[in-house]
Design a protein around this motif. Structure first.
Motif, PDB file in Angstrom:
ATOM      1  N   LYS A  96     -38.304 -31.010  -9.021  1.00 18.91           N
ATOM      2  CA  LYS A  96     -37.836 -31.922 -10.066  1.00 18.91           C
ATOM      3  C   LYS A  96     -37.180 -33.167  -9.483  1.00 18.91           C
ATOM      4  O   LYS A  96     -36.975 -34.150 -10.193  1.00 18.91           O
ATOM      5  N   GLN A  97     -36.854 -33.107  -8.193  1.00 15.72           N
ATOM      6  CA  GLN A  97     -36.187 -34.226  -7.533  1.00 15.72           C
ATOM      7  C   GLN A  97     -37.123 -35.040  -6.646  1.00 15.72           C
ATOM      8  O   GLN A  97     -37.007 -36.267  -6.567  1.00 15.72           O
ATOM      9  N   ARG A  98     -38.038 -34.362  -5.976  1.00 19.93           N
ATOM     10  CA  ARG A  98     -38.924 -35.017  -5.006  1.00 19.93           C
ATOM     11  C   ARG A  98     -39.979 -35.821  -5.745  1.00 19.93           C
ATOM     12  O   ARG A  98     -40.702 -35.308  -6.605  1.00 19.93           O
ATOM     13  N   ARG A  99     -40.070 -37.096  -5.407  1.00 20.37           N
ATOM     14  CA  ARG A  99     -41.031 -37.987  -6.059  1.00 20.37           C
ATOM     15  C   ARG A  99     -42.126 -38.394  -5.080  1.00 20.37           C
ATOM     16  O   ARG A  99     -41.868 -38.637  -3.907  1.00 20.37           O
ATOM     17  N   GLN A 100     -43.329 -38.448  -5.605  1.00 18.26           N
ATOM     18  CA  GLN A 100     -44.465 -38.916  -4.809  1.00 18.26           C
ATOM     19  C   GLN A 100     -45.448 -39.604  -5.749  1.00 18.26           C
ATOM     20  O   GLN A 100     -45.691 -39.109  -6.868  1.00 18.26           O
ATOM     21  N   PHE A 101     -45.964 -40.739  -5.309  1.00 19.75           N
ATOM     22  CA  PHE A 101     -46.866 -41.545  -6.142  1.00 19.75           C
ATOM     23  C   PHE A 101     -46.209 -41.894  -7.482  1.00 19.75           C
ATOM     24  O   PHE A 101     -46.843 -41.899  -8.538  1.00 19.75           O
ATOM     25  N   GLY A 102     -44.897 -42.130  -7.439  1.00 17.54           N
ATOM     26  CA  GLY A 102     -44.204 -42.621  -8.605  1.00 17.54           C
ATOM     27  C   GLY A 102     -43.799 -41.582  -9.625  1.00 17.54           C
ATOM     28  O   GLY A 102     -43.329 -41.937 -10.719  1.00 17.54           O
ATOM     29  N   ARG A 103     -43.934 -40.279  -9.318  1.00 14.51           N
ATOM     30  CA  ARG A 103     -43.560 -39.241 -10.285  1.00 14.51           C
ATOM     31  C   ARG A 103     -43.066 -38.004  -9.552  1.00 14.51           C
ATOM     32  O   ARG A 103     -43.362 -37.810  -8.373  1.00 14.51           O
ATOM     33  N   GLU A 104     -42.269 -37.180 -10.254  1.00 11.73           N
ATOM     34  CA  GLU A 104     -41.786 -35.939  -9.656  1.00 11.73           C
ATOM     35  C   GLU A 104     -42.968 -35.026  -9.339  1.00 11.73           C
ATOM     36  O   GLU A 104     -43.892 -34.890 -10.151  1.00 11.73           O
ATOM     37  N   ILE A 105     -42.940 -34.410  -8.171  1.00  9.48           N
ATOM     38  CA  ILE A 105     -44.077 -33.571  -7.787  1.00  9.48           C
ATOM     39  C   ILE A 105     -44.186 -32.346  -8.688  1.00  9.48           C
ATOM     40  O   ILE A 105     -45.258 -31.758  -8.820  1.00  9.48           O
ATOM     41  N   GLY A 106     -43.087 -31.980  -9.348  1.00  9.52           N
ATOM     42  CA  GLY A 106     -43.146 -30.850 -10.258  1.00  9.52           C
ATOM     43  C   GLY A 106     -43.947 -31.127 -11.508  1.00  9.52           C
ATOM     44  O   GLY A 106     -44.247 -30.192 -12.265  1.00  9.52           O
ATOM     45  N   SER A 107     -44.313 -32.376 -11.745  1.00 12.89           N
ATOM     46  CA  SER A 107     -45.124 -32.703 -12.923  1.00 12.89           C
ATOM     47  C   SER A 107     -46.606 -32.455 -12.687  1.00 12.89           C
ATOM     48  O   SER A 107     -47.394 -32.482 -13.635  1.00 12.89           O
TER      49      SER A 107
END
Length: 320
Positions: free
Chosen positions: A205-216
């Motif tokens: 929920k915290q780590r972002r990649q490509f402009g969005r949280e990786i949990g998404s």
């Protein structure tokens, strides 16, 4: 029929979790791995005051004579918070394996004890700290023991020692003691798996990649959901085994719980490591404490192969 914790059991679980959440268990575990056992022993005494050491000690020996459910509750908390020390040996195995009332009273009060049990537990955990140290042969007969050469575990908080058996001592019920130790180890695994999953969910929920949280991302959601399902299926087996301790089905149920928890929590550790990425591989990151603990506990108190064979034997015997 619906099985739930009693209000007393819920209170016990909440009390332990609150105590351990504020006790600096990560720092204590790291210090323990460096042979600085003072913080861990201080925590040991705090848990002894909550009755963890006395759970399975008979009431006539100063213990609580509690059910296996309280044992599983306590050990799930110990696993969730990575508490170091020979807890399985002191609080699960020896209270049932020993018949010496004096020693049992000391265990209930918080004495540190350890044991090596052939062939599944060839070395004693934290034997150098034990006030009472034993060795058990394949038949479960107990003898006093002397500390031998130190060995190394994949989990640095597991300080293992060879032991040399000495004089025989009065033995209680070694079969029931082994089952209790297996259930306690399964509960520790379950707690560790829950912690790994919680930390993984927080991280994605915290780590972002490509402009969005990786949990998404659906791929990560699916992996975490698989872990949640695996842990949820393992949990009833742990508490079912805890309820059946001391019954004819106790050994079979303990083995089933250990197998299910080993598989579920190994999956949790793999997924937790994957979603954390490179940082998950670093020893400085707290996740490593649980990853290494899981790797060690999967084979502690009987390998998955041993317990699968035990389940098979029990099912074949029941169908004969």
């Amino acid at each position: 029929m619906r099985f739930t914790f009693t209000p007393e059991q819920e209170s016990f679980a909440a009390t332990l979790d609150k105590l351990l959440a504020g006790a600096g268990t990560v720092a204590a575990a790291r210090a323990w791995a460096e042979d600085d056992t003072a913080p861990g022993l201080a925590l040991w005494q705090r848990l002894a005051e909550q009755g963890v050491n006395a759970l399975l000690v008979p009431e006539e020996s100063g213990g609580m004579g509690a059910s296996g459910v309280e044992l599983a509750i306590a050990f799930e908390a110990l696993g969730r918070h990575a508490v170091p020390g020979p807890w399985v040996e002191s609080a699960a195995y020896l209270p049932l394996a020993l018949a010496d009332t004096t020693v049992l009273c000391e265990l209930a009060e918080g004495a540190v004890a350890s044991v090596a049990v052939a062939p599944h537990v060839p070395r004693a955990l934290d034997a150098d700290l034990a006030t009472h140290l034993y060795a058990a042969d394949a038949a479960g007969n107990l003898a006093t023991a002397a500390v031998g050469e130190r060995a190394h575990s994949v989990d640095p908080t597991r300080r293992l020692y060879a032991v040399t058996a000495g004089d025989q001592v009065a033995t209680g019920d070694p079969a029931a003691a082994f089952d209790a130790a297996v259930v306690a180890t399964a509960a520790q695994l379950l707690g560790a798996g829950e912690r790994i999953l919680d930390d993984a969910v927080t991280y994605v929920k915290q780590r972002r990649q490509f402009g969005r949280e990786i949990g998404s991302y659906q791929a990560i959601k699916h992996q975490l959901a698989d872990v949640r399902i695996a842990l949820d299926f393992a949990r009833p087996l742990v508490f079912g085994a805890a309820l059946s301790l001391g019954t004819p089905e106790g050994s079979r149920d303990a083995s089933a719980a250990k197998v299910a928890c080993a598989d579920a929590v190994y999956l949790a550790s793999r997924v937790g490591l994957q979603v954390h990425g490179a940082i998950g591989y670093t020893a400085e990151f707290d996740l490593s404490l649980w990853l290494m603990k899981v790797r060690a506990l999967v084979t502690a108190w009987g390998t998955p192969a041993h317990h699968r064979a035990a389940i098979l034997d029990a099912l074949v015997a029941a169908g004969a």
